[in-house]
Enzyme design. Structure first.
Site: not given
Ligand code: HMG
Length: 382
Positions: A78, A110, A230
């Site tokens: 991609e 993906c 994945h």
């Molecule tokens: P964010 O808003 O920065 O993170 O984005 P958050 O505030 O939700 O925190 C993440 C986690 O860290 C949470 O855990 C927090 O509690 C924890 P959860 O509630 O999720 O279990 N946390 C802590 N833990 C320990 N100590 C601390 C602490 N502070 C917070 N001090 C997000 C996170 C993944 C949304 C962002 O990085 C993002 O947008 N990533 C890109 C999208 C993505 O990867 N999506 C995954 C599903 S889609 C997919 O897999 C397809 C893809 O590969 C693309 C394709 O298909 O081509 C992406």
């Protein structure tokens, strides 16, 4: 019997430590290390685009007989380098493959490599004397200081598909779903992806639950030795696995969890390599787990935003270990150079010229394939 005969892997020779990224972004490092579940992310220089990485991953596994027998070459990506020409054509030349084959590129986020694997399966079933080469190659870019920044990565996984495979035979029956969704996308004019982060996580989990339920007849409680995912970041796969806690016995859940931990060892140190991520999980499991046995059944959950999901199955072949190369892959990861934040940001901001002028691409590599020049809007590799 058709399936995966060999697996090659390549990732750029430099990485960013996510503790350093956390410090630079004024975030508690445990958010990245535990909350996201990642340790390092691979960073690609301009000379390691998806074509160069794809060729480097495949070069690791192909012998003269394979090269002669490949009748289908698919590059799934991609982060393609051309809107028209397939990356596979550059790769065909770099790998010195013959011309009597089909060479194409496939895209669906993906999920692309899984679609390619399905085509390869059908091709080899129809032409048992031939082989198919599927290469998943991607650079995940979200942009500096974005929520997705910590989930970037780069790398390629090459899968040689053949009759009488030495690693994993694939089962004919799988379950799949598609639905139009805007959880993650990258418009043609953008170098960086856009994501509705939380929604993308929800959709991933929702589609996992749907295909898992759809596959009920294919999965008896004890039938799976491992379930692979994945892995955009390891916490995502762990969350999906955790949805099964109430459905499985403690013993079954523990077995899947222990093997899940082995399947994320490579990905935690490379980052999201998009369409190759599931197959990096497979490689990581097979090269880091010494409890698996021949004929063990493995489930593989493929997810591509947009969105398409598929759950499919394979069986480990007797002597599969002899077709793997754990030492080489451990060395590949261990010998990488650690970048400073400044170096990472500089690399991130480098761009190829887009005005047709000539640009020689600097390289830190002495061996392997690389992009060495762009000129007249064309790319040149060696
Ligand atoms: P964010 O808003 O920065 O993170 O984005 P958050 O505030 O939700 O925190 C993440 C986690 O860290 C949470 O855990 C927090 O509690 C924890 P959860 O509630 O999720 O279990 N946390 C802590 N833990 C320990 N100590 C601390 C602490 N502070 C917070 N001090 C997000 C996170 C993944 C949304 C962002 O990085 C993002 O947008 N990533 C890109 C999208 C993505 O990867 N999506 C995954 C599903 S889609 C997919 O897999 C397809 C893809 O590969 C693309 C394709 O298909 O081509 C992406």
């Amino acid at each position: 019997m058709v399936g995966i005969d060999k697996i090659g892997f390549y990732t750029p020779q430099q990485y960013l430590d996510l503790k350093d990224l956390a410090q630079a972004r004024q975030v508690d490092p445990n958010k990245y290390l535990i909350g996201i579940g990642q340790s390092k992310m691979a960073v690609a220089d301009m000379d390691q685009d998806i074509v160069a990485m794809a060729a480097n991953a495949a070069e690791e596994i192909l012998d003269a007989e394979d090269r002669q027998k490949i009748g289908l070459l698919i590059v799934a990506t991609e982060s393609g380098v051309d809107q028209s020409k397939a990356a596979a054509l550059f790769v065909q030349e770099l790998l010195q493959l013959h011309h009597n084959l089909r060479a194409v590129e496939i895209k669906e986020a993906c999920y692309g490599a899984t679609a390619a694997l399905g085509w390869a399966y059908d091709f080899v079933s129809l032409h048992p004397e031939q082989k198919a080469l599927v290469i998943a190659s991607d650079i995940a870019r979200y942009g500096l200081q974005t929520a997705g920044e910590v989930t970037q990565g780069a790398g390629a996984v090459a899968l040689l598909v053949s009759q009488k495979p030495r690693i994993l035979s694939l089962e004919k029956q799988s379950v799949y779903r598609s639905q139009n969704a805007n959880d993650f996308w990258r418009p043609n004019y953008s170098q960086e992806a856009f994501a509705r982060g939380k929604y993308s996580e929800e959709l991933y989990l929702q589609m996992f639950t749907q295909v898992y339920q759809q596959a009920a007849e294919l999965i008896s409680e004890k039938s799976l030795a491992a379930l692979l995912f994945h892995i955009p970041f390891s916490k995502m796969g762990r969350k999906a696995l955790q949805t099964l806690t109430t459905q499985l016995t403690d013993n079954d859940y523990q077995r899947l969890e222990q093997r899940f931990d082995k399947s994320i060892i490579y990905g935690k140190n490379v980052g999201n390599i998009y369409t190759g991520s599931l197959y990096l999980s497979l490689l990581s499991l097979l090269e880091n787990d010494d409890t698996l046995k021949p004929d063990d059944r493995i489930g593989l959950f493929s997810y591509g935003s947009g969105a398409v999901a598929e759950l499919f199955f394979g069986r480990l072949q007797s002597g599969y270990q002899t077709s793997l190369n754990p030492q080489k892959h451990h060395d590949l990861l261990a010998q990488r150079k650690k970048l400073t934040i400044r170096e990472y940001e500089q690399i991130f901001q480098q761009h190829l010229v887009t005005d047709g002028s000539s640009q020689l691409i600097p390289s830190k590599r002495e061996t392997g394939h690389r992009l060495f020049k762009v000129e007249n809007h064309e790319r040149f590799y060696k």
